[in-house]
Structures are given as structure tokens and as C-alpha cells.
Design a protein around this motif. Structure first.
Motif, PDB file in Angstrom:
ATOM      1  N   ALA A 126       0.843  -1.199   0.000  1.00  0.00           N
ATOM      2  CA  ALA A 126       0.000   0.000   0.000  1.00  0.00           C
ATOM      3  C   ALA A 126       0.874   1.243   0.000  1.00  0.00           C
ATOM      4  N   LEU A 127       0.500   2.220  -0.812  1.00  0.00           N
ATOM      5  CA  LEU A 127       1.153   3.529  -0.835  1.00  0.00           C
ATOM      6  C   LEU A 127       0.325   4.511  -0.026  1.00  0.00           C
ATOM      7  N   SER A 128       0.982   5.346   0.767  1.00  0.00           N
ATOM      8  CA  SER A 128       0.272   6.413   1.461  1.00  0.00           C
ATOM      9  C   SER A 128      -0.240   7.416   0.435  1.00  0.00           C
ATOM     10  N   PRO A 129      -1.307   8.163   0.759  1.00  0.00           N
ATOM     11  CA  PRO A 129      -1.867   9.117  -0.205  1.00  0.00           C
ATOM     12  C   PRO A 129      -0.855  10.123  -0.745  1.00  0.00           C
ATOM     13  N   ASP A 130       0.136  10.502   0.068  1.00  0.00           N
ATOM     14  CA  ASP A 130       1.165  11.433  -0.428  1.00  0.00           C
ATOM     15  C   ASP A 130       2.292  10.726  -1.165  1.00  0.00           C
ATOM     16  N   GLU A 131       2.210   9.396  -1.247  1.00  0.00           N
ATOM     17  CA  GLU A 131       3.153   8.545  -1.982  1.00  0.00           C
ATOM     18  C   GLU A 131       4.573   8.608  -1.425  1.00  0.00           C
ATOM     19  N   GLU A 132       4.684   8.907  -0.128  1.00  0.00           N
ATOM     20  CA  GLU A 132       5.994   8.983   0.510  1.00  0.00           C
ATOM     21  C   GLU A 132       6.281   7.790   1.417  1.00  0.00           C
ATOM     22  N   PHE A 133       5.282   6.935   1.628  1.00  0.00           N
ATOM     23  CA  PHE A 133       5.454   5.763   2.485  1.00  0.00           C
ATOM     24  C   PHE A 133       4.841   4.534   1.820  1.00  0.00           C
ATOM     25  N   LEU A 134       5.415   3.381   2.137  1.00  0.00           N
ATOM     26  CA  LEU A 134       4.951   2.102   1.592  1.00  0.00           C
ATOM     27  C   LEU A 134       4.814   1.120   2.747  1.00  0.00           C
ATOM     28  N   THR A 135       3.757   0.309   2.726  1.00  0.00           N
ATOM     29  CA  THR A 135       3.632  -0.774   3.702  1.00  0.00           C
ATOM     30  C   THR A 135       3.493  -2.101   2.970  1.00  0.00           C
ATOM     31  N   SER A 180      -3.728  -7.828   4.226  1.00  0.00           N
ATOM     32  CA  SER A 180      -3.714  -6.564   3.481  1.00  0.00           C
ATOM     33  C   SER A 180      -3.518  -5.402   4.441  1.00  0.00           C
ATOM     34  N   THR A 181      -2.966  -4.321   3.905  1.00  0.00           N
ATOM     35  CA  THR A 181      -2.838  -3.056   4.622  1.00  0.00           C
ATOM     36  C   THR A 181      -3.343  -1.954   3.695  1.00  0.00           C
ATOM     37  N   VAL A 182      -4.213  -1.071   4.203  1.00  0.00           N
ATOM     38  CA  VAL A 182      -4.839  -0.046   3.370  1.00  0.00           C
ATOM     39  C   VAL A 182      -4.847   1.289   4.121  1.00  0.00           C
ATOM     40  N   PHE A 183      -4.340   2.338   3.480  1.00  0.00           N
ATOM     41  CA  PHE A 183      -4.372   3.675   4.066  1.00  0.00           C
ATOM     42  C   PHE A 183      -5.752   4.300   3.885  1.00  0.00           C
ATOM     43  N   SER A 184      -6.189   5.057   4.875  1.00  0.00           N
ATOM     44  CA  SER A 184      -7.398   5.869   4.699  1.00  0.00           C
ATOM     45  C   SER A 184      -7.076   6.992   3.716  1.00  0.00           C
ATOM     46  N   PRO A 185      -8.076   7.495   2.968  1.00  0.00           N
ATOM     47  CA  PRO A 185      -7.809   8.527   1.960  1.00  0.00           C
ATOM     48  C   PRO A 185      -7.143   9.784   2.506  1.00  0.00           C
ATOM     49  N   ASP A 186      -7.393  10.105   3.793  1.00  0.00           N
ATOM     50  CA  ASP A 186      -6.750  11.288   4.369  1.00  0.00           C
ATOM     51  C   ASP A 186      -5.356  11.003   4.922  1.00  0.00           C
ATOM     52  N   GLY A 187      -4.927   9.740   4.876  1.00  0.00           N
ATOM     53  CA  GLY A 187      -3.588   9.381   5.323  1.00  0.00           C
ATOM     54  C   GLY A 187      -3.401   9.325   6.825  1.00  0.00           C
ATOM     55  N   LYS A 188      -4.477   9.466   7.605  1.00  0.00           N
ATOM     56  CA  LYS A 188      -4.353   9.483   9.064  1.00  0.00           C
ATOM     57  C   LYS A 188      -4.329   8.086   9.676  1.00  0.00           C
ATOM     58  N   TYR A 189      -4.814   7.105   8.926  1.00  0.00           N
ATOM     59  CA  TYR A 189      -4.956   5.763   9.482  1.00  0.00           C
ATOM     60  C   TYR A 189      -4.462   4.717   8.485  1.00  0.00           C
ATOM     61  N   LEU A 190      -4.050   3.578   9.048  1.00  0.00           N
ATOM     62  CA  LEU A 190      -3.730   2.396   8.244  1.00  0.00           C
ATOM     63  C   LEU A 190      -4.528   1.234   8.808  1.00  0.00           C
ATOM     64  N   LEU A 191      -5.260   0.538   7.936  1.00  0.00           N
ATOM     65  CA  LEU A 191      -6.026  -0.642   8.331  1.00  0.00           C
ATOM     66  C   LEU A 191      -5.244  -1.890   7.938  1.00  0.00           C
TER      67      LEU A 191
END
Length: 379
Positions: A126-135, A180-191
Motif C-alpha cells: 500500500a502507498l500512502s496518499p502522499d506517496e511517501e510511504f509504503l507498507t 492486506s494493509t490499506v491507508f485511509s484517503p486522508d492518510g491518518k490511518y492504516l487498516l
């Protein structure tokens, strides 16, 4: 005077013809492109690019990065010039996460960096919404890892979180299995969906922290459900979650990190007795439809439509066109759906009715060894 009129007529005809030719020359057929992850058996196999041009009945796939071991998940940044994949190594402990440069002129990939996934059998990125982090989720390891991405696309490991626990199915749930790991659209959370513990863990995400992830809470699924994949609505207010082992779709509200069940829908009839294996869930671009794939003895795609009251109802179940539809994806305009059938080694094209969301299988399909993930380029 007659001669002048004659010349004017010729010029008008010439201009009209020229305009027609210019229009013909500048009208480019729409081509949809996808990266395709696979399971591999030899060094000639690896990551692929699929190009689909409906107006020309063209469906082509080519290997653009051979030699990588079982890149079962792949994604790219929004510009399409950085690609991230993994190696789901089968017979030895561990796995890898890889970043690559992508050239779109002649589709090729070149490696930037490679790091361990810090767990066995990595299966989801998963990429963070700002595309600066990967999980990366490690299925057999029961954990997941986070990485920082620098300007050149190189990865730096930041954190690995280990889950603990089990559930009622001792054959498949004797230990954690992060699927799976999924970022919330606002980037505040990871599920993080854990098939082994029957929970979806919600983590706070703080980009500036040395270790950016801290546990907030968890959503407890029914015992034996096996949470697998999830997708957020664009506004981040709902999560669509599929339960692999009980073949169910759950729609949950999401508010400040808390998930509450709104609706649970079965993907099979009450008296169904065959094997199941719910795999992927996707939202149509207009968010009016949910699509879910089911493996086992089912091998189909389920289509759900949003009703006036905001709930969803099943409107269609259709064969995936092959065996073991582990993954599928829609084109960006929602006109087509492509199903990757792992066991029948093919990718099958469906037309989608953009008004109703229902699918019709076309005659177009392409052969590819063990396709298991489709990532849509150009978003």
C-alpha cells in the motif's frame, strides 16, 4: 469572376479535406494499461504490462521485468514512473520489497532498491496518499512493515509490527496472517486485515514520527470469517471488507478510526456446500457498484448495486471466465472489467454497463502464467 469563384471552391474543398485528415490523424484509440503481478516458475517470468485497446480488439501482455521471484503484488505511483513490487518467496523464510523505475516509452523496469519484508510470504502493498510511504503485509509472518520512499524511489525500513493471536479454524487460523494493509484517503490511518485473528486493526499514522504507526483499535469479525481485502470510498466514510473463509461482503462506516458494521451480504446461497475463497473487492469509479471475486468451486464475480437508501443489493453473479479469479480490476472510465484467473492462466475482459453496473463477458482474453494482481496505470 468565374475563375475566382472556381478557385475559392477548390480552396474550400481542400481545406475541408485537410481538416478531415487532421481529425483522423489526431484521434488516438484509447488504450488501458495495467501492471500484472504473477507467480513464477522460471527466470523468464516476472512482472508484466498489459495493454488493452477495445476499438482495435487488441489485448497484449509482455514481460517487462523477468527474473523476479513471484511478484504477486505490484503497484505504481500516480505518475507511473515508480513501481513497487514484492517477492513472495515460497520455500525459504522471508521475502523482499522492491522499488523500480519505469519507462513508459518502451515499457521497461529497472531496479532502484531491494529490502527484506521482515516477514514470510509478503502478499500486499500500500502507498500512502502522499506517496511517501509504503507498507507490506506478510501473510505467514503475521506482521507488516513500513518504509519511507525518498525522492529517487529508494526504500528505508522504518517499522515492523507483529500481530499475536489465533481464531477458531485451527487449520488456517492457528496464528496471525496479515492479508492486506490499506491507508485511509486522508492518510491518518492504516487498516491491517488479519485473516488469522479475525480482526481488522486500525493504526494511527504519523508521518513525522520515527515509528509512524501506533495501534488505535480493532474491528472484530465473526469467528472463522478470515478478513482479507478492503477498499475505502473516496470520502473515507465507508470501508468495503471481504471475508475470505465465510464468503461475505461487509460494508462498514468509518469515522475517526472507528468501524461500525452497516451491512453484511453473502456471496453464496444459504444452502451452498462447495468450497469458497473470496479474494478481491473493488468499487466502480462512480461508486455505484461493488465487485467481489470468489474462488473455490464458485469461480465467479458478484455485482452489488447501491440503492436509494444507501444500502447495497446483489444484482448479478457471473462466471469469471476462468478458474481461480484471485484478482480483477476496472478501467478508469468504468467501461470494462478485467479478471485475472490464476489457475486457468488467463485474463478475461468483461464489458460493464455504466448505468446498471452489470457485466457481459467478451471474447477477448489473453494467456499469462498464473496472473494474480492487476494494477491500473494512469490514475
Amino acid at each position: 469572376m468565374k475563375q475566382s469563384l472556381f478557385l475559392a471552391g477548390l480552396l474550400a474543398i481542400s481545406f475541408a479535406c485537410s481538416s478531415e485528415k487532421t481529425t483522423e490523424m489526431t484521434t488516438t484509440p484509447i488504450t488501458y494499461s495495467f501492471l500484472v503481478g504473477t507467480y513464477t516458475e522460471n527466470d523468464s517470468q516476472g512482472l508484466n504490462q498489459l495493454d488493452f485497446t477495445p476499438s482495435e480488439n487488441k489485448l497484449e501482455v509482455r514481460t517487462i521485468f523477468p527474473g523476479i521471484q513471484s511478484p504477486s503484488f505490484v503497484l505504481a505511483n500516480s505518475a507511473g514512473d515508480k513501481v513497487f513490487s514484492l517477492e513472495e518467496i515460497d520455500k525459504v523464510p522471508g521475502g523482499n520489497v522492491i522499488s523500480l523505475n519505469r519507462s513508459s516509452d518502451i515499457p521497461t523496469l529497472t531496479k532502484i532498491s531491494e529490502l527484506p519484508s521482515f516477514g514470510d510470504h509478503p502478499c500486499y502493498l500500500a502507498l500512502s496518499p502522499d506517496e511517501e510511504f509504503l507498507t507490506v503485509a506478510n501473510y505467514s509472518g503475521g506482521n507488516f512493515s513500513a518504509y519511507k520512499i525518498d525522492e529517487k524511489g529508494a526504500l528505508t525500513h522504518l517499522q515492523t509490527i507483529q500481530h499475536e493471536g489465533s481464531s477458531i479454524n485451527q487449520e488456517r487460523q492457528s496464528s496471525p496472517h496479515v492479508h492486506s494493509t490499506v491507508f485511509s484517503p486522508d492518510g491518518k490511518y492504516l487498516l491491517a486485515a488479519d485473516l488469522g485473528t479475525d480482526e481488522v486493526y486500525v493504526y494511527n499514522f504519523k508521518a513525522e514520527a520515527k515509528e509512524p504507526l501506533t495501534l488505535n483499535n480493532s474491528y472484530k469479525a465473526n469467528p472463522g470469517d478470515g478478513p482479507r481485502h478492503m477498499v475505502f470510498t473516496a470520502d473515507g466514510k465507508e470501508v468495503m471488507l471481504v471475508q475470505e473463509m465465510t464468503s461475505a461482503l461487509e460494508i462498514l462506516s468509518f469515522d475517526e478510526g472507528k468501524m461500525v458494521l452497516k451491512q453484511r451480504l453473502s456471496l453464496v446461497a444459504e444452502d451452498y456446500e462447495g468450497a469458497v475463497g473470496t479474494a478481491e473487492v473493488r468499487l466502480s469509479p462512480d461508486e455505484k457498484n461493488i465487485y467481489v471475486s470468489n474462488r473455490g468451486d464458485v469461480n465467479n464475480l458478484s455485482v452489488f448495486a447501491k440503492k436509494d437508501d444507501g444500502n447495497f443489493s446483489l444484482i448479478q453473479q457471473i462466471s469469471s471466465g476462468g478458474i481461480m479469479p484471485r484478482n480483477f480490476n476496472l478501467t478508469s472510465d468504468g467501461k470494462y472489467l478485467l479478471s485475472a484467473n490464476q489457475a486457468s492462466n488467463d485474463i478475461v475482459v468483461f464489458e460493464r454497463n455504466v448505468e446498471t453496473g452489470m457485466l457481459t463477458q467478451t471474447e477477448m482474453k489473453v494467456s499469462l502464467h498464473s496472473p494474480v494482481y492487476l494494477f491500473r496505470l494512469g490514475d
